[in-house]
Design a protein around this motif. Structure first.
Motif, PDB file in Angstrom:
ATOM      1  N   LYS A  16       4.111  12.315   6.123  1.00 11.49           N
ATOM      2  CA  LYS A  16       5.140  13.159   5.945  1.00 11.49           C
ATOM      3  C   LYS A  16       6.073  13.258   7.182  1.00 11.49           C
ATOM      4  O   LYS A  16       7.356  13.216   7.189  1.00 11.49           O
ATOM      5  CB  LYS A  16       4.729  14.605   5.396  1.00 11.49           C
ATOM      6  N   GLU A  17       5.656  13.342   8.395  1.00  6.58           N
ATOM      7  CA  GLU A  17       6.264  13.440   9.566  1.00  6.58           C
ATOM      8  C   GLU A  17       6.981  12.186   9.969  1.00  6.58           C
ATOM      9  O   GLU A  17       8.089  12.121  10.362  1.00  6.58           O
ATOM     10  CB  GLU A  17       5.377  13.743  10.762  1.00  6.58           C
ATOM     11  N   LEU A  18       6.492  10.990   9.636  1.00  4.80           N
ATOM     12  CA  LEU A  18       6.809   9.641   9.434  1.00  4.80           C
ATOM     13  C   LEU A  18       7.930   9.366   8.461  1.00  4.80           C
ATOM     14  O   LEU A  18       8.511   7.998   8.494  1.00  4.80           O
ATOM     15  CB  LEU A  18       5.879   8.650  10.106  1.00  4.80           C
ATOM     16  N   ASN A  19       7.783  10.137   7.451  1.00  3.43           N
ATOM     17  CA  ASN A  19       8.476   9.741   6.334  1.00  3.43           C
ATOM     18  C   ASN A  19       8.151   8.357   5.687  1.00  3.43           C
ATOM     19  O   ASN A  19       9.177   7.308   5.423  1.00  3.43           O
ATOM     20  CB  ASN A  19      10.162   9.889   6.509  1.00  3.43           C
ATOM     21  N   ILE A  20       6.996   8.055   5.396  1.00  2.00           N
ATOM     22  CA  ILE A  20       6.658   6.727   5.126  1.00  2.00           C
ATOM     23  C   ILE A  20       5.373   7.065   4.081  1.00  2.00           C
ATOM     24  O   ILE A  20       4.576   7.969   4.160  1.00  2.00           O
ATOM     25  CB  ILE A  20       6.091   5.859   6.054  1.00  2.00           C
ATOM     26  N   SER A  21       5.166   6.095   3.173  1.00  2.72           N
ATOM     27  CA  SER A  21       3.880   6.088   2.492  1.00  2.72           C
ATOM     28  C   SER A  21       2.752   5.504   2.967  1.00  2.72           C
ATOM     29  O   SER A  21       3.053   4.540   3.933  1.00  2.72           O
ATOM     30  CB  SER A  21       4.157   5.532   0.882  1.00  2.72           C
ATOM     31  N   LEU A  22       1.435   5.830   2.724  1.00  4.38           N
ATOM     32  CA  LEU A  22       0.213   5.059   3.132  1.00  4.38           C
ATOM     33  C   LEU A  22       0.648   3.587   2.941  1.00  4.38           C
ATOM     34  O   LEU A  22       0.088   2.828   3.678  1.00  4.38           O
ATOM     35  CB  LEU A  22      -0.820   5.823   2.351  1.00  4.38           C
ATOM     36  N   GLU A  23       0.836   3.366   1.522  1.00  2.00           N
ATOM     37  CA  GLU A  23       1.132   1.793   1.220  1.00  2.00           C
ATOM     38  C   GLU A  23       1.987   1.139   2.077  1.00  2.00           C
ATOM     39  O   GLU A  23       1.439   0.023   2.547  1.00  2.00           O
ATOM     40  CB  GLU A  23       1.603   1.801  -0.154  1.00  2.00           C
ATOM     41  N   ASP A  24       3.017   1.713   2.571  1.00  2.71           N
ATOM     42  CA  ASP A  24       3.811   1.221   3.353  1.00  2.71           C
ATOM     43  C   ASP A  24       3.556   0.880   4.841  1.00  2.71           C
ATOM     44  O   ASP A  24       3.652  -0.069   5.510  1.00  2.71           O
ATOM     45  CB  ASP A  24       5.156   1.793   3.269  1.00  2.71           C
ATOM     46  N   ILE A  25       2.875   1.962   5.330  1.00  2.00           N
ATOM     47  CA  ILE A  25       2.483   1.878   6.839  1.00  2.00           C
ATOM     48  C   ILE A  25       1.406   1.019   6.860  1.00  2.00           C
ATOM     49  O   ILE A  25       1.034   0.323   8.056  1.00  2.00           O
ATOM     50  CB  ILE A  25       1.901   3.344   7.247  1.00  2.00           C
ATOM     51  N   SER A  26       0.677   1.034   5.930  1.00  2.00           N
ATOM     52  CA  SER A  26      -0.584  -0.015   6.092  1.00  2.00           C
ATOM     53  C   SER A  26      -0.173  -1.563   5.993  1.00  2.00           C
ATOM     54  O   SER A  26      -1.069  -2.428   6.385  1.00  2.00           O
ATOM     55  CB  SER A  26      -1.705   0.219   4.992  1.00  2.00           C
ATOM     56  N   LYS A  27       1.055  -1.643   5.817  1.00  2.00           N
ATOM     57  CA  LYS A  27       1.508  -3.014   5.519  1.00  2.00           C
ATOM     58  C   LYS A  27       2.219  -3.562   7.053  1.00  2.00           C
ATOM     59  O   LYS A  27       2.370  -4.552   7.272  1.00  2.00           O
ATOM     60  CB  LYS A  27       2.622  -3.203   4.550  1.00  2.00           C
ATOM     61  N   LEU A  28       2.254  -2.288   7.665  1.00  2.00           N
ATOM     62  CA  LEU A  28       2.931  -2.732   9.075  1.00  2.00           C
ATOM     63  C   LEU A  28       2.020  -3.440  10.173  1.00  2.00           C
ATOM     64  O   LEU A  28       0.937  -2.936  10.175  1.00  2.00           O
ATOM     65  CB  LEU A  28       3.431  -1.568   9.866  1.00  2.00           C
ATOM     66  N   SER A  29       2.290  -4.285  10.858  1.00  2.00           N
ATOM     67  CA  SER A  29       1.660  -5.089  11.681  1.00  2.00           C
ATOM     68  C   SER A  29       1.616  -3.845  13.095  1.00  2.00           C
ATOM     69  O   SER A  29       2.269  -2.911  13.192  1.00  2.00           O
ATOM     70  CB  SER A  29       2.401  -6.127  12.794  1.00  2.00           C
ATOM     71  N   SER A  30       0.719  -4.046  13.881  1.00  2.00           N
ATOM     72  CA  SER A  30       0.520  -3.134  15.140  1.00  2.00           C
ATOM     73  C   SER A  30       1.914  -3.139  15.879  1.00  2.00           C
ATOM     74  O   SER A  30       2.237  -2.061  16.249  1.00  2.00           O
ATOM     75  CB  SER A  30      -0.722  -3.533  15.911  1.00  2.00           C
ATOM     76  N   ALA A  31       2.473  -4.015  15.971  1.00  2.00           N
ATOM     77  CA  ALA A  31       3.640  -4.298  16.766  1.00  2.00           C
ATOM     78  C   ALA A  31       4.858  -3.616  16.419  1.00  2.00           C
ATOM     79  O   ALA A  31       5.409  -2.829  16.777  1.00  2.00           O
ATOM     80  CB  ALA A  31       3.983  -5.621  16.985  1.00  2.00           C
ATOM     81  N   GLU A  32       4.673  -3.548  14.738  1.00  2.00           N
ATOM     82  CA  GLU A  32       5.828  -2.988  14.071  1.00  2.00           C
ATOM     83  C   GLU A  32       5.588  -1.420  14.000  1.00  2.00           C
ATOM     84  O   GLU A  32       6.623  -0.702  14.152  1.00  2.00           O
ATOM     85  CB  GLU A  32       5.881  -3.788  12.586  1.00  2.00           C
ATOM     86  N   TYR A  33       4.331  -1.067  13.943  1.00  2.00           N
ATOM     87  CA  TYR A  33       4.285   0.285  13.805  1.00  2.00           C
ATOM     88  C   TYR A  33       4.467   0.960  15.182  1.00  2.00           C
ATOM     89  O   TYR A  33       5.173   2.042  15.165  1.00  2.00           O
ATOM     90  CB  TYR A  33       2.544   0.586  13.374  1.00  2.00           C
TER      91      TYR A  33
END
Length: 226
Positions: free
Chosen positions: A47-64
């Motif tokens: 909620k704080e990052l305004n993102i879903s679990l599905e979308d955040i799990s797709k990010l690479s470490s560098a992107e995150y």
């Protein structure tokens, strides 16, 4: 079969974290210890990052980290995390400050985070890391100290090469001058002449690019001379 068993263990650890995460006054994150990507995050964090679990799990470490965290902080806590993985101790936990960008805001929000190994494979190789992160009141003294430490750390990194050019005697002179001690007294303490102190002062200012007493004091304090 082995991969299926490991995936089940991962899923079980996620469920374990999920069972207590909502009761913690902070954000819980599970990272893949191999590539640093997010495997799972509590609802509060999403909620704080305004993102879903599905979308955040797709990010690479560098992107995150590039999207949500201040890169200057990473220079401090990344070596700590790598050391944690290398030592691979059962009960070791490391803590560090992080600046997080919440809900697309331009300003950073300070957090205190603690991390430990959460899951290992059959050969005891770390597989998952769990982190609990707590926001710090911006008016709290800890926030001010964290910001000060970050500024000092950045100053050290940016000026270490300049400081390294000073001779041993110049470092001694800098220590005295940065405390407001006169060249005459400095000379007496170091058993050198006033003129020699003044020569050292000029060389120190030139090597450091210092233009004022404040600059000399900042160097001396940052490099633990005073």
């Amino acid at each position: 079969m082995q991969n299926a068993m490991l995936q089940k263990e991962i899923n079980d650890k996620i469920q374990e974290a999920n069972s207590f995460a909502d009761h913690i006054p902070g954000v819980t994150i599970i990272h893949n210890s191999i590539d640093g990507s997010v495997v799972w995050m509590s609802k509060k964090g999403l909620k704080e990052l305004n993102i879903s679990l599905e979308d955040i799990s797709k990010l690479s470490s560098a992107e995150y980290y590039g999207k949500y965290f201040n890169a200057d902080d990473a220079n401090d806590y990344t070596p700590k995390i790598l050391g944690l993985l290398e030592r691979n101790n059962d009960n070791e936990c490391i803590s560090f400050f992080q600046q997080v960008r919440i809900n697309g805001m331009e300003d950073w929000t300070w957090h205190m985070s603690s991390t430990k190994i959460f899951l290992r494979d059959k050969k005891r190789k770390p597989i998952l890391l769990i982190t609990v992160s707590f926001p710090i009141d911006p008016d709290h003294i800890m926030t001010q100290k964290a910001a000060k430490l970050l500024d000092e750390n950045n100053f050290l990194k940016e000026n270490i090469n300049k400081f390294a050019k000073l001779t041993k005697r110049e470092v001694q002179v800098l220590k005295y001058l940065a405390q407001g001690i006169t060249a005459a007294v400095c000379g007496e303490e170091l058993f050198i002449s006033y003129q020699t102190v003044e020569t050292h002062r000029k060389n120190i200012k030139k090597k450091l690019g210092a233009k004022s007493f404040h600059d000399l004091h900042t160097y001396a304090k940052s490099f633990d001379l005073i």
